[in-house]
Design a protein around this motif. Structure first.
Motif, PDB file in Angstrom:
ATOM      1  N   TYR A  14       0.860  -1.182   0.000  1.00 50.14           N
ATOM      2  CA  TYR A  14       0.000   0.000   0.000  1.00 50.14           C
ATOM      3  C   TYR A  14       0.895   1.229   0.000  1.00 50.14           C
ATOM      4  O   TYR A  14       1.923   1.250   0.675  1.00 50.14           O
ATOM      5  CB  TYR A  14      -0.885   0.045   1.244  1.00 50.14           C
ATOM      6  CG  TYR A  14      -2.000  -0.980   1.251  1.00 50.14           C
ATOM      7  CD1 TYR A  14      -3.064  -0.879   0.365  1.00 50.14           C
ATOM      8  CD2 TYR A  14      -1.990  -2.030   2.169  1.00 50.14           C
ATOM      9  CE1 TYR A  14      -4.110  -1.806   0.387  1.00 50.14           C
ATOM     10  CE2 TYR A  14      -3.028  -2.956   2.199  1.00 50.14           C
ATOM     11  CZ  TYR A  14      -4.083  -2.837   1.303  1.00 50.14           C
ATOM     12  OH  TYR A  14      -5.096  -3.749   1.331  1.00 50.14           O
ATOM     13  N   VAL A  21       3.624   0.500   2.743  1.00 46.39           N
ATOM     14  CA  VAL A  21       3.413  -0.560   3.731  1.00 46.39           C
ATOM     15  C   VAL A  21       3.365  -1.893   2.994  1.00 46.39           C
ATOM     16  O   VAL A  21       2.585  -2.060   2.057  1.00 46.39           O
ATOM     17  CB  VAL A  21       2.068  -0.347   4.473  1.00 46.39           C
ATOM     18  CG1 VAL A  21       1.826  -1.487   5.447  1.00 46.39           C
ATOM     19  CG2 VAL A  21       2.040   0.988   5.189  1.00 46.39           C
ATOM     20  N   ALA A  23       1.931  -4.990   3.205  1.00 47.24           N
ATOM     21  CA  ALA A  23       0.878  -5.676   3.960  1.00 47.24           C
ATOM     22  C   ALA A  23       0.986  -7.189   3.822  1.00 47.24           C
ATOM     23  O   ALA A  23       0.710  -7.929   4.762  1.00 47.24           O
ATOM     24  CB  ALA A  23      -0.492  -5.192   3.505  1.00 47.24           C
ATOM     25  N   PRO A  42      -1.020 -11.145  14.704  1.00 47.18           N
ATOM     26  CA  PRO A  42      -1.220  -9.891  15.424  1.00 47.18           C
ATOM     27  C   PRO A  42      -1.914  -8.836  14.560  1.00 47.18           C
ATOM     28  O   PRO A  42      -1.973  -8.978  13.333  1.00 47.18           O
ATOM     29  CB  PRO A  42       0.195  -9.434  15.786  1.00 47.18           C
ATOM     30  CG  PRO A  42       1.132 -10.481  15.326  1.00 47.18           C
ATOM     31  CD  PRO A  42       0.389 -11.496  14.547  1.00 47.18           C
ATOM     32  N   SER A  43      -2.403  -7.798  15.209  1.00 47.20           N
ATOM     33  CA  SER A  43      -3.032  -6.695  14.493  1.00 47.20           C
ATOM     34  C   SER A  43      -2.038  -6.114  13.494  1.00 47.20           C
ATOM     35  O   SER A  43      -0.872  -5.921  13.807  1.00 47.20           O
ATOM     36  CB  SER A  43      -3.459  -5.646  15.513  1.00 47.20           C
ATOM     37  OG  SER A  43      -4.105  -4.596  14.857  1.00 47.20           O
ATOM     38  N   GLY A  44      -2.520  -5.880  12.269  1.00 42.90           N
ATOM     39  CA  GLY A  44      -1.657  -5.287  11.249  1.00 42.90           C
ATOM     40  C   GLY A  44      -0.784  -6.294  10.513  1.00 42.90           C
ATOM     41  O   GLY A  44       0.042  -5.919   9.678  1.00 42.90           O
ATOM     42  N   SER A  45      -0.970  -7.596  10.797  1.00 43.29           N
ATOM     43  CA  SER A  45      -0.100  -8.601  10.173  1.00 43.29           C
ATOM     44  C   SER A  45      -0.545  -8.941   8.747  1.00 43.29           C
ATOM     45  O   SER A  45       0.154  -9.688   8.058  1.00 43.29           O
ATOM     46  CB  SER A  45      -0.051  -9.864  11.029  1.00 43.29           C
ATOM     47  OG  SER A  45      -1.341 -10.391  11.219  1.00 43.29           O
ATOM     48  N   GLY A  46      -1.712  -8.423   8.336  1.00 48.31           N
ATOM     49  CA  GLY A  46      -2.134  -8.630   6.947  1.00 48.31           C
ATOM     50  C   GLY A  46      -3.294  -9.592   6.752  1.00 48.31           C
ATOM     51  O   GLY A  46      -3.593  -9.973   5.621  1.00 48.31           O
ATOM     52  N   LYS A  47      -3.980  -9.950   7.829  1.00 51.25           N
ATOM     53  CA  LYS A  47      -5.057 -10.939   7.746  1.00 51.25           C
ATOM     54  C   LYS A  47      -6.196 -10.474   6.837  1.00 51.25           C
ATOM     55  O   LYS A  47      -6.627 -11.206   5.944  1.00 51.25           O
ATOM     56  CB  LYS A  47      -5.601 -11.249   9.155  1.00 51.25           C
ATOM     57  CG  LYS A  47      -4.550 -11.711  10.153  1.00 51.25           C
ATOM     58  CD  LYS A  47      -5.153 -12.068  11.497  1.00 51.25           C
ATOM     59  CE  LYS A  47      -5.781 -10.901  12.242  1.00 51.25           C
ATOM     60  NZ  LYS A  47      -4.788  -9.854  12.616  1.00 51.25           N
ATOM     61  N   SER A  48      -6.677  -9.239   7.087  1.00 48.31           N
ATOM     62  CA  SER A  48      -7.797  -8.744   6.274  1.00 48.31           C
ATOM     63  C   SER A  48      -7.374  -8.550   4.832  1.00 48.31           C
ATOM     64  O   SER A  48      -8.150  -8.808   3.902  1.00 48.31           O
ATOM     65  CB  SER A  48      -8.337  -7.425   6.850  1.00 48.31           C
ATOM     66  OG  SER A  48      -8.873  -7.644   8.138  1.00 48.31           O
ATOM     67  N   THR A  49      -6.139  -8.110   4.640  1.00 47.16           N
ATOM     68  CA  THR A  49      -5.624  -7.933   3.279  1.00 47.16           C
ATOM     69  C   THR A  49      -5.627  -9.270   2.546  1.00 47.16           C
ATOM     70  O   THR A  49      -6.072  -9.366   1.398  1.00 47.16           O
ATOM     71  CB  THR A  49      -4.193  -7.361   3.334  1.00 47.16           C
ATOM     72  OG1 THR A  49      -4.204  -6.163   4.101  1.00 47.16           O
ATOM     73  CG2 THR A  49      -3.676  -7.060   1.945  1.00 47.16           C
TER      74      THR A  49
HETATM   75  N1  LIG Z   1      -6.182   0.569   2.215  1.00 44.07           N
HETATM   76  C1  LIG Z   1      -5.016   0.627   2.872  1.00 44.07           C
HETATM   77  N2  LIG Z   1      -4.140   1.628   2.665  1.00 44.07           N
HETATM   78  C2  LIG Z   1      -2.947   1.680   3.287  1.00 44.07           C
HETATM   79  N3  LIG Z   1      -2.530   0.766   4.183  1.00 44.07           N
HETATM   80  C3  LIG Z   1      -3.365  -0.271   4.446  1.00 44.07           C
HETATM   81  C4  LIG Z   1      -4.641  -0.384   3.816  1.00 44.07           C
HETATM   82  N4  LIG Z   1      -5.222  -1.497   4.291  1.00 44.07           N
HETATM   83  C5  LIG Z   1      -4.360  -2.045   5.164  1.00 44.07           C
HETATM   84  N5  LIG Z   1      -3.256  -1.318   5.271  1.00 44.07           N
HETATM   85  C6  LIG Z   1      -2.058  -1.623   6.099  1.00 44.07           C
HETATM   86  O1  LIG Z   1      -1.645  -2.943   5.806  1.00 44.07           O
HETATM   87  C7  LIG Z   1      -1.246  -3.649   6.995  1.00 44.07           C
HETATM   88  C8  LIG Z   1      -2.082  -4.888   7.143  1.00 44.07           C
HETATM   89  O2  LIG Z   1      -3.422  -4.518   7.406  1.00 44.07           O
HETATM   90  P1  LIG Z   1      -4.592  -5.553   7.654  1.00 44.07           P
HETATM   91  O3  LIG Z   1      -5.862  -4.800   7.731  1.00 44.07           O
HETATM   92  O4  LIG Z   1      -4.510  -6.615   6.610  1.00 44.07           O
HETATM   93  O5  LIG Z   1      -4.173  -6.153   9.078  1.00 44.07           O
HETATM   94  P2  LIG Z   1      -4.958  -7.190  10.009  1.00 44.07           P
HETATM   95  O6  LIG Z   1      -4.045  -8.341  10.252  1.00 44.07           O
HETATM   96  O7  LIG Z   1      -6.302  -7.489   9.421  1.00 44.07           O
HETATM   97  O8  LIG Z   1      -5.106  -6.377  11.377  1.00 44.07           O
HETATM   98  P3  LIG Z   1      -6.298  -6.357  12.462  1.00 44.07           P
HETATM   99  O9  LIG Z   1      -6.132  -7.575  13.281  1.00 44.07           O
HETATM  100  O10 LIG Z   1      -6.014  -5.138  13.271  1.00 44.07           O
HETATM  101  O11 LIG Z   1      -7.595  -6.302  11.719  1.00 44.07           O
HETATM  102  C9  LIG Z   1      -1.412  -2.642   8.130  1.00 44.07           C
HETATM  103  O12 LIG Z   1      -0.172  -2.068   8.382  1.00 44.07           O
HETATM  104  C10 LIG Z   1      -2.385  -1.623   7.580  1.00 44.07           C
HETATM  105  O13 LIG Z   1      -2.148  -0.359   8.145  1.00 44.07           O
END
Ligand SMILES: Nc1ncnc2c1ncn2[C@@H]1O[C@H](COP(=O)(O)OP(=O)(O)OP(=O)(O)O)[C@@H](O)[C@H]1O
Ligand SMILES: [Mg+2]
Lengths: 241, 212
Positions: A14, A21, A23, A42-49
């Motif tokens: 991103y 970043v 992701a 962990p939070s921010g590890s990229g799961k939702s991505t």
């Molecule tokens: N649209 C976006 N633009 C910029 N950075 C993004 C975007 N979406 C996610 N990120 C970044 O990518 C990284 C992974 O995000 P992601 O949402 O996949 O984490 P996650 O594991 O789902 O976290 P959580 O447990 O907090 O939901 C994070 O650093 C986040 O800030």
């Protein structure tokens, strides 16, 4: 068993320059039909991505995504949209049900959007609701349902029709343990019917309903559980004697 | 923890093993008067073939319970197989008191995993996140095993569900501790090359604290 979704060397960046970043980094993951995979990290590890890329809602920066053997990058926009509509179901933490529609109308909606006749779509929706023990809630509006019931309706909507891939992001996050367990049992039920499921959760108890748990860290898949490798000693006579 | 009997029933060893024979006998007698032989058989059937109970123990314990006025028998002092035993009001009170007695929640004197992680922080060359992940994977695999057991439990076996839940919550707490540890260590400023903290005495104190 056929592979429902496969990510090959998938990376996602991103932004650019100093704000970029990473992701996801070089993620390989394939999920078979009938398999339920949990993603922890962990939070921010990229799961939702990972989930949005597997669900074709976002494109990887590099790497390939295959849905039911079809390489996404080779499909036209139109075909991709149809694949998304017909084959993939999504469940989110906040249910995302449309407030103006009843439970059964919410479940029938994806089929109707895909051109299925209202009557046929409704019958299919009722069938799924009954299977998830929700027949009596069919005529209710979302604000007349409990959180656990709403999430089960969302699962019904995600599996109605011929959906082969079910993606869920923290589906039990807002629920108490027992309602969460019910939701996980429903996901298991769907996968026993041949649907491939990917569930993001930070809750180890919820994850333990999956056949396989994969662990993300800083965008990398660092580890996974090996199916059936848990100690059988739980059931071995005399193990604790 | 669990064992399957020949006919597939899942029995809970932990409860039976964790409970004193004394309270187990009072619990069996709270269902109604029973023969000494019957008590012995029920005890054995509930523990399956898995835990061979010293037969003498049942009768000795019954004798003591009678001496303490917690049970009565037709033939006072003869704790034999043909003697019928009944729980007394004092015995019922004792059983109820035991049920309400708060469990011991003070942590055990040493927690192996906490000690391993604290030690690992001081051992040069240990990849801590990788170590935490290895433990996390192992624990989640055990949880998957318990959850599979839970998904096979029939409605008539609610006791097994309760024990499985209890184990799952206990292990989940350890996983959450690993997650928190991981996040806390990640936030720390970089350590020295050897991995040893700059403030050794503090860690020394906390290790001593854990050892108790
Ligand atoms: N649209 C976006 N633009 C910029 N950075 C993004 C975007 N979406 C996610 N990120 C970044 O990518 C990284 C992974 O995000 P992601 O949402 O996949 O984490 P996650 O594991 O789902 O976290 P959580 O447990 O907090 O939901 C994070 O650093 C986040 O800030
Ligand atoms: Mg997320």
């Amino acid at each position: 068993m056929s592979t429902a979704v496969e990510l090959r060397h998938v990376s996602k960046v991103y932004g650019s320059g100093p704000t970029e970043v990473h992701a996801l980094r070089e993620v390989d993951l394939s999920v078979r039909s009938g398999e339920l995979v949990a993603v922890m990290g962990p939070s921010g590890s990229g799961k939702s991505t990972l989930l949005t890329i597997a669900g074709t809602l976002e494109e990887p920066t590099s790497g390939d995504v295959f849905i039911a053997g079809q390489q996404l990058a080779r499909l036209s926009r139109h075909d991709r949209a149809r694949l998304r509509r017909r084959s993939i179901g999504y469940v989110f933490q906040n249910y995302n049900l449309l407030a103006g529609l009843t439970a059964v109308e919410n479940v029938a909606l994806p089929l109707e959007l895909d051109g299925v006749k209202a009557k046929v779509a409704r019958a299919a929706a009722m069938e799924v609701l009954a299977k998830l023990d929700l027949a009596e809630r069919a005529a209710r509006y979302p604000d007349e349902l409990s959180g656990g019931e709403s999430q089960r309706v969302a699962i019904a909507r995600a599996v109605v029709g011929e959906r082969r891939l079910l993606l869920a992001d923290e589906p039990t996050g807002a629920l108490d343990s027992l309602s969460g367990e019910t939701v996980m049992r429903m996901l298991r039920l769907a996968s026993n019917d041949g649907v491939a499921g990917v569930v993001v959760t930070h809750d180890a108890q919820m994850a333990s309903w999956a056949d396989r748990v994969v662990f993300l860290r800083d965008g990398r898949m660092v580890d996974q559980t090996v199916p059936g490798s848990g100690p059988d000693s739980l059931l071995t006579p005399g193990a604790n004697a | 923890m669990f064992a399957r009997t020949l006919d597939g029933e899942i029995i809970i060893l932990s409860i039976i093993l964790g409970m004193s024979i004394r309270h187990a006998l009072l619990a069996l007698l709270s269902e109604g008067p029973k023969y000494g032989l019957q008590l012995r058989q029920e005890f054995e059937s509930r523990t399956g073939e898995v835990w061979p109970l010293n037969v003498g123990q049942v009768y000795t314990t019954l004798q003591r319970l009678e001496r303490d006025g917690l049970v009565e028998s037709e033939d006072a002092g003869g704790a034999g197989p043909q003697n019928v035993f009944t729980i007394t009001p004092t015995g019922s009170d004792e059983l109820k008191k035991w049920l309400r007695m708060p469990p011991d929640v003070v942590p055990p004197p040493r927690d192996e995993l906490v000690i391993k992680v604290l030690v690992a922080m001081r051992v040069p060359g240990v990849d801590l996140p990788e170590l935490l992940q290895a433990h996390r994977r192992h624990l989640v695999q055990v949880m998957q095993e318990y959850t599979r057991l839970k998904s096979e439990i029939t409605e008539g076996e609610v006791e097994v569900s309760l024990v499985v839940d209890s184990e799952l919550f206990r292990i989940e707490a350890i996983v959450r501790w690993l997650d928190t540890t991981d996040a806390r260590l990640k936030r720390l400023p970089a350590r020295t090359a050897s991995g040893a903290p700059t403030s050794a005495p503090r860690v020394g104190r906390s290790i001593a604290g854990v050892r108790r």
